[in-house]
Structures are given as structure tokens and as C-alpha cells.
Design a protein around this motif. Structure first.
Motif, short mmCIF file in Angstrom:
data_model
loop_
_atom_site.label_atom_id
_atom_site.label_comp_id
_atom_site.label_asym_id
_atom_site.label_seq_id
_atom_site.Cartn_x
_atom_site.Cartn_y
_atom_site.Cartn_z
N PRO A 239 0.85 -1.17 0.08
CA PRO A 239 0.00 0.18 0.02
C PRO A 239 0.92 1.12 -0.17
N TYR A 240 0.48 2.44 -0.50
CA TYR A 240 1.25 3.58 -0.57
C TYR A 240 0.29 4.62 0.00
N LEU A 241 0.91 5.96 0.36
CA LEU A 241 0.21 7.07 0.58
C LEU A 241 0.13 7.73 -0.85
N HIS A 242 -1.10 8.08 -1.13
CA HIS A 242 -1.30 8.81 -2.38
C HIS A 242 -0.79 10.30 -2.32
N GLY A 243 -0.31 10.71 -3.05
CA GLY A 243 0.25 12.04 -3.07
C GLY A 243 -0.68 13.04 -4.22
N TYR A 244 -0.86 14.44 -3.66
CA TYR A 244 -1.92 15.01 -4.33
C TYR A 244 -1.05 16.46 -4.96
N ALA A 245 -1.62 16.85 -5.93
CA ALA A 245 -1.42 18.50 -6.13
C ALA A 245 -2.55 18.92 -5.62
N VAL A 246 -2.55 20.13 -4.64
CA VAL A 246 -3.71 20.69 -4.13
C VAL A 246 -3.82 22.32 -4.41
N GLN A 247 -4.68 22.47 -5.18
CA GLN A 247 -4.79 23.88 -5.65
C GLN A 247 -6.44 24.24 -5.80
#
Length: 388
Positions: A239-247
Motif C-alpha cells: 500500500p502507499y500514501l497517495h500524493g496530491y496536487a492541491v490547488q
């Protein structure tokens, strides 16, 4: 509407131009996935960060104090699932990978295979002669003056055309081989991704072994790091931590696999877990991987901040930073890459460590206000690590 690929990559490239992309038995410190939240004060601070404008969808911090482990987490590991971040989730550690390449190089120094005053000219004669006087020491503390390959127009154009492009990691410095040093070696501090590529290449040249093999034999194996890898591709292990662009006001966009790791390699390509990373940083900060004399050389500091800046006052040692907070001093490294921002620190005796991971990219060039809040929250966690 979702952000376009070109807009996301443009944000990556802007960041690149700004700065660049114990051993107690390992089994004794493994963190079960269902540990409780712990300290309500720290929990509140982490929730505030997650709910801040532009804040990360998820965050997880792991504090180790000897045999006692505390996990604090907020938000979700993947938007839309309700699954909470875990200490065993995989994640991109970004420039914290520079501490790993430092550990490899200093391990070879400890063995007498490399010297801190060995030069690029001695070890890597195929690189530009203008860089020849740069020493391993100067590469490790970012006083080399090497131009940053990740800011080179050709590198940017290649990445923009194909975000999953498979770079030849051992030729990343070719992107800046026509450029002189930015300043005479040792006269200034400038964080550069090129430095740790050259460190890995020097380690390979001196030892006759590939960097990946050195990483395994000098770091992963001695510390029992079973979930730490250096991939070439863009995929992450489950499993992995999903990374996000937050704008805002756009919804968070998953950028976990936006780019591959081959274009950062020894400078930022490692994938690990909060669990493994805490094990590593406790040992690394405490000097347990090298002899005291080499560790003393490592802890010779110059003015200079990590990228992004960590909590308190920042000073640069040899592939390690000193963070002097209101509660005391810790050693470690930070990092940021699309979807992830990291802090990993340990106490000088190595008995305590903190990993602090959030699932969006935060830095001075992209979101300075959020970075200020992040550093403030990180300092609270460092104080808890040192005082509780």
C-alpha cells in the motif's frame, strides 16, 4: 476541473529551478498498522494542517522514544476511500534520499575506500575539468558550486514531453556538463540536486560497485530496512500514501505516479515507509553507521537550509542538517516532490526519531504561507519528541 499535465509539470519545474527536486534490532521497533492516535495536542495540530487552505489530504508522523512508538495521523491515505495513513504505507521520500547517499559515501570513508578530500578530478575524470577541484566534502554540504541538472532546459523539456521518461541516472550530469561552476568550491552554500548524483558516482568509482548495491549492503541490510527501495520507474508498491496536487478550488489531483524516479536517482528517488525511515534516521543522526571520527566530520556545519526549510534554524553538515528549535537540537533532512513533503530527524544520541510526512508538495516557491505553518507544526512535534 482536474489540473492539466502540463500545469502540474510546470509546477515541478518551477520547484526544480528554486532548489531542486538505531540499530537497536529492527524488529523491536516495527510499528503495527493499528497503533492508536496518541497525543491529543499533536493530533489537533496535525488536523489543523490537513484542514488549512491548500493543506495535504493526509499526514502521518511517527515518534520513537527508545522502545516507545507513537503514531499521529490525520486525513486519508487516498482521497475517496476513508483509509487512514499508516506507518507502513510506502511513499516517496524526496530529498531525504540525500541522507542515504550520504550514508553510503560516509560508510566508504569509514572503510578508507573514499576520502572527504577526494576530488571529482581524481574519482570522476570524465566529468568537466572545470569541476575537477570539487571535493566529496563540498558535494555533501552543498558548497560545491555544481550547476543543478534539474534546472537545465533540456532536462525540463524531456520531462515535459514524457513525464515517465526513463533517464540514464548515471548521466544526469550531462545536462549541465557545458556549464561552469556557479562559484569557487567551498566559498558559498547552494542546495543542488547535482551534488548527490556526483556523490553516488564517486562511491561507485571508488568501490567498483553499483550505487544500488552499496545502498543495500551499507544501509538497508545492517538496519533491516525491508521496505526501502530505489526504483527507476514511476510505480509505487502497495500500500502507499497517495500524493496530491492541491490547488483550491480544484479538487486534489493524484500525482503519486506523475513522474518516475530515474530523473532524481541518488538525489531523491528512494521509496520507503515512515517505519523504515524512522529506523534509518535514528541510526544516521546518532552516527551508528560510521566511526565517531567520521561522524564528527559529518557534524561540521555551515549556514544553509534544507529544501524545504525544516523547523527552527537550519545549518548544513555532510548530508545532514542541524535543526535548532526552541526545545533543542535534532539532526536530519527534509524533502519535497510532487505529492509529498518529508521531514525525518533524530536526536544526537540516536535514541529518538521523528518522521513527518504529508501528501502534497510544500515549499517556499509554491506555497510559502503553508510552509510557515508546516514548520511551526513540525517544531511542536520535535518538542514533543525531545520533552515527552
Amino acid at each position: 476541473m482536474p489540473l492539466s499535465r502540463s500545469r502540474l509539470l510546470l509546477a515541478v519545474l518551477i520547484t526544480a529551478s528554486a532548489a531542486g527536486l538505531a540499530p537497536a534490532p529492527a524488529s523491536a521497533s516495527r510499528v503495527p498498522a493499528d497503533r492508536p492516535y496518541g497525543n491529543s495536542r499533536l493530533q489537533r495540530r496535525l488536523e489543523e494542517l490537513v484542514h488549512a487552505p491548500g493543506g495535504p489530504p493526509g499526514a502521518v508522523a511517527v515518534l520513537r522514544r527508545g522502545e516507545r512508538t507513537e503514531v499521529v495521523r490525520a486525513g486519508v491515505s487516498e482521497v475517496g476511500t476513508g483509509r487512514r495513513p499508516q506507518a507502513t504505507d510506502h511513499m516517496r521520500i524526496a530529498s531525504v534520499a540525500k541522507a542515504f547517499s550520504g550514508a553510503v559515501a560516509l560508510g566508504l570513508v569509514d572503510q578508507g575506500v573514499l576520502g572527504l578530500d577526494d576530488t571529482i578530478g581524481d574519482r570522476l575524470p570524465a566529468l568537466p575539468a572545470a569541476w575537477g577541484a570539487v571535493t566529496l566534502r563540498q558535494l555533501l554540504n552543498h558548497t560545491s558550486g555544481l550547476p543543478d541538472f534539474s534546472a537545465a532546459p533540456a532536462f525540463r523539456e524531456t520531462l515535459l514531453a514524457d513525464p515517465h521518461h526513463r533517464f540514464d541516472s548515471r548521466h544526469l550530469l550531462d545536462f549541465v556538463a557545458d556549464q561552469p561552476l556557479n562559484f569557487p568550491p567551498g566559498t558559498a552554500y547552494q542546495y543542488s540536486n547535482s551534488d548527490n548524483i556526483a556523490v553516488a558516482l564517486m562511491a561507485e568509482a571508488a568501490s567498483g560497485h553499483r550505487y544500488e548495491e552499496l545502498l543495500h549492503t551499507l544501509v538497508d541490510q545492517p538496519l533491516g530496512l525491508r521496505e526501502t527501495t530505489l526504483p527507476q520507474g514511476f510505480e509505487l508498491p502497495e500500500p502507499y500514501l497517495h500524493g496530491y496536487a492541491v490547488q483550491p478550488p480544484a479538487p486534489p489531483e493524484d500525482v503519486s505516479t506523475l513522474i518516475g524516479a530515474s530523473g532524481v536517482w541518488a538525489s531523491g528517488g528512494i521509496v520507503s515507509t515512515p517505519d523504515d525511515l524512522g529506523t534509518f534516521m535514528g541510526a544516521y543522526a546518532g552516527g551508528r553507521l560510521i566511526a565517531p571520527a567520521v561522524h564528527a566530520q559529518q557534524l561540521t556545519f555551515v549556514d544553509g537550509a534544507s529544501e524545504p526549510a525544516g523547523p527552527g534554524r537550519n545549518e548544513a553538515g555532510l548530508a545532514i542538517f542541524r535543526y535548532t528549535t526552541r526545545c533543542g537540537t535534532v539532526y536530519g533532512h527534509t524533502g519535497n516532490t510532487p505529492g509529498y513533503t518529508q521531514l525525518a530527524v533524530g536526536t544526537p544520541d540516536g535514541s529518538r526519531s521523528l518522521t513527518f510526512s504529508i501528501t502534497t508538495q510544500v515549499n517556499q516557491s509554491g506555497n510559502p504561507q503553508l510552509l510557515g505553518q508546516l514548520r511551526d507544526v513540525q517544531e511542536d512535534f520535535v518538542c514533543s519528541l525531545l520533552q515527552d
